[in-house]
Design an enzyme around this catalytic site. Sequence first.
Site, mmCIF file in Angstrom:
data_model
loop_
_atom_site.group_PDB
_atom_site.id
_atom_site.type_symbol
_atom_site.label_atom_id
_atom_site.label_comp_id
_atom_site.label_asym_id
_atom_site.label_seq_id
_atom_site.Cartn_x
_atom_site.Cartn_y
_atom_site.Cartn_z
ATOM 1 N N ASP A 1 14.293 16.510 -8.233
ATOM 2 C CA ASP A 1 13.325 17.164 -9.109
ATOM 3 C C ASP A 1 13.257 18.646 -8.786
ATOM 4 O OD1 ASP A 1 12.733 14.722 -10.213
ATOM 5 O OD2 ASP A 1 10.834 14.460 -9.122
ATOM 6 N N TYR B 1 6.349 -4.286 21.348
ATOM 7 C CA TYR B 1 5.899 -5.647 21.682
ATOM 8 C C TYR B 1 6.609 -6.200 22.908
ATOM 9 C CZ TYR B 1 3.205 -5.754 17.410
ATOM 10 O OH TYR B 1 2.283 -5.478 16.425
ATOM 11 N N GLU C 1 17.619 11.883 -6.114
ATOM 12 C CA GLU C 1 16.256 11.645 -5.641
ATOM 13 C C GLU C 1 15.689 10.311 -6.104
ATOM 14 O OE1 GLU C 1 13.393 14.762 -6.267
ATOM 15 O OE2 GLU C 1 11.686 13.404 -6.042
#
Lengths: 405, 405
Positions: B283, B132, B231
């Site tokens: 996991d 911007y 995690e």
Amino acid sequence: MAAKKRKPANESEQPPRAGAAAQSKKTAKKAGKPGGLDKLDNLTVDSIDETATKVFDTIQKRGKPELSFPQRSLANVTYDKKIGHFKLGRGRKERTLTVNTVKSFAQTLKLMALSKEMVLEDDFATKREAYYISKNWGEAKFAEQPESDACMDDIEALFSLRGLSREHLRFYPEEHGGSVNGELIVIDRDPETGESVRIDCTTFASGAYTIPSSVEQLRFETKAKFVLAIETGGMWQRLNAQKFWRNYNCILVAMSGVPTRATRRFIRKLADDNDIPVYAFVDCDPYGISNIYRTLKVGSGNAAHLNQFFCVPQATFLGVTPQDIIDFKLEDATHPLLDVDIKRAKDALKNDPFFQSHKEWRTAIEQLLRMGVRAEQQALAKWGLNFVIDEYLPKKLKETKKFLP
Amino acid sequence: MAAKKRKPANESEQPPRAGAAAQSKKTAKKAGKPGGLDKLDNLTVDSIDETATKVFDTIQKRGKPELSFPQRSLANVTYDKKIGHFKLGRGRKERTLTVNTVKSFAQTLKLMALSKEMVLEDDFATKREAYYISKNWGEAKFAEQPESDACMDDIEALFSLRGLSREHLRFYPEEHGGSVNGELIVIDRDPETGESVRIDCTTFASGAYTIPSSVEQLRFETKAKFVLAIETGGMWQRLNAQKFWRNYNCILVAMSGVPTRATRRFIRKLADDNDIPVYAFVDCDPYGISNIYRTLKVGSGNAAHLNQFFCVPQATFLGVTPQDIIDFKLEDATHPLLDVDIKRAKDALKNDPFFQSHKEWRTAIEQLLRMGVRAEQQALAKWGLNFVIDEYLPKKLKETKKFLP
């Protein structure tokens, strides 16, 4: 109780054990809640006992036990300006114990029993954990997590009628809340000792305080004039780096998109307990308005049973408004509305009871559709990185009465 | 300088101003870095000046100025076990100033100038903000953010050759880092006064410390034995509620999925400065292994120029391993591998230099594919909510040498 806590629900199958070294660590935490149960803990336990006893008595009388859950569908939702959030209607669905419903009936009771055990032992479970716990329920085990989630939602809806949230039942969300800085002292309790802990949110320099996933136990000390709930981490970062909260005596909360349950509950408690207004500062697009802001203020339609806890009726919309794009000459820092934006805006006008009940919002959304553009909060950087702090926010904060409802 | 900071880059267009009330707030922050620039700040400014001067001199001599950027494509990436992260090769792309390249050439120089200005004024910009800001560069403005992002990546790659990261150039990521609890004192500096601030990560009760988006200025005091990078927020929550970090003298970091730049850099600095090991607990699925863990340890292939800062070579894999599913009898708490899991695992074996260079990993991934299932870390809850604390982690932590590399 500590031993009980480590015992798998089903005796038949035994878990692999670690060596002596592990055993010695087992006193990680005193069993039971330090200082005993509080009022809501007792209400939770009593409500569970009462429900279970009713079922038991009916069975004793050789009757068909029945559980009656509020319908959680949008069809059973109303919006009341005065109450300020989506509300459950009178719709109910009965679950009667029959040959066909015996499994889900048992699962509901097992899940309630787990909830009671967790309250008594001052523990908690995430949705994921509750699902896996059931793997040791033999026949009553859930096959997939969506099953246990739905069952948990029913229980949550049931007890919400008594003013209890899922957190009171000790089912905590996976995600913790957003980041907080500012003129606020959070009073939490040490999970082990129960001693109260004071957290001064003015002391984190470029870092912040992370809202815990359950905030029911928190208390606050603050003289802040308002809470500023900010959509993006980037904007929150800038306001914190410039210590905006010090110069404007306020509290900054980074929502990082649609606020989590914990973030909404935290802001709600903070605003209720200290009677301070909440101003939302998000992107000027249908997502920022009808997803982020609307969810913060009135909650979400498909979870109406929990909005009484997880919405912030005192929130108003600071910006970025469609009119701001004109007033702050941001036209060349906008993006065209995408089809999904237009669809979202039209849905809000056509189907959303919140926007329908506020003329100012209908006008603003129609203006946005006419302009055909959206503006991110960072678009203000077009005028300089700190224009937002030196010009935009000061100007807006002089006219809080004009904020959109 | 403070005034300069609030001046739009382009004089021609003037921003709307707020009233006097705002002006009075303008001293929110002293201009310039409290205590002056540090060594890396000076290196950054010198590097920018040097690059710009070379261009200027060439033009003076009526020559064709040229900028030479490292290629950021995977093709230009190597993995060296000893260095421990993906590394940029010698591939370069030249950008010569011609009629066709004049705009992108100018944009590159403008962005470098912005970077220098931010170092001198102790400010920063997110990617969004930098885009911007360019709206006031007249002809040189970026049409879309992907353009300014790519330009920024080139500059980052260029200066990475001098050991400078994007954060040194004062371009900060949107997202802050994960949540931290444990035996650690973080020493930050007050953005306004420059005074050092001590943050004790043992004092947050059920909450946590949020890692700031840029951590270059942080220092640490800790006697912790290891960092546990987790995690899911849910698992992190449980370990914190049980004060696992106190009983095991460690530091808990919630990654909440693939760790952000800030989280990786924070863990890396923490581990480097204090020479402590990092254990990953995620996991047991191809995503947890080849996305989350691999990104934490060696960085990401398509951003090789920044891996030297944003990876944690000292990290090892605690679990959940495919063998854990067998050793801890989690079979009935697993899910079948989806096609996307299988594809991801096979890609790792076939195309990923990290897994290719570690036989133990190839064996583990092949075992996972043979088993055809995945297990979430919460699957351990099958044996009781706190089995992970009372049995799993103690057992694993007795054999850290056996962790996967």
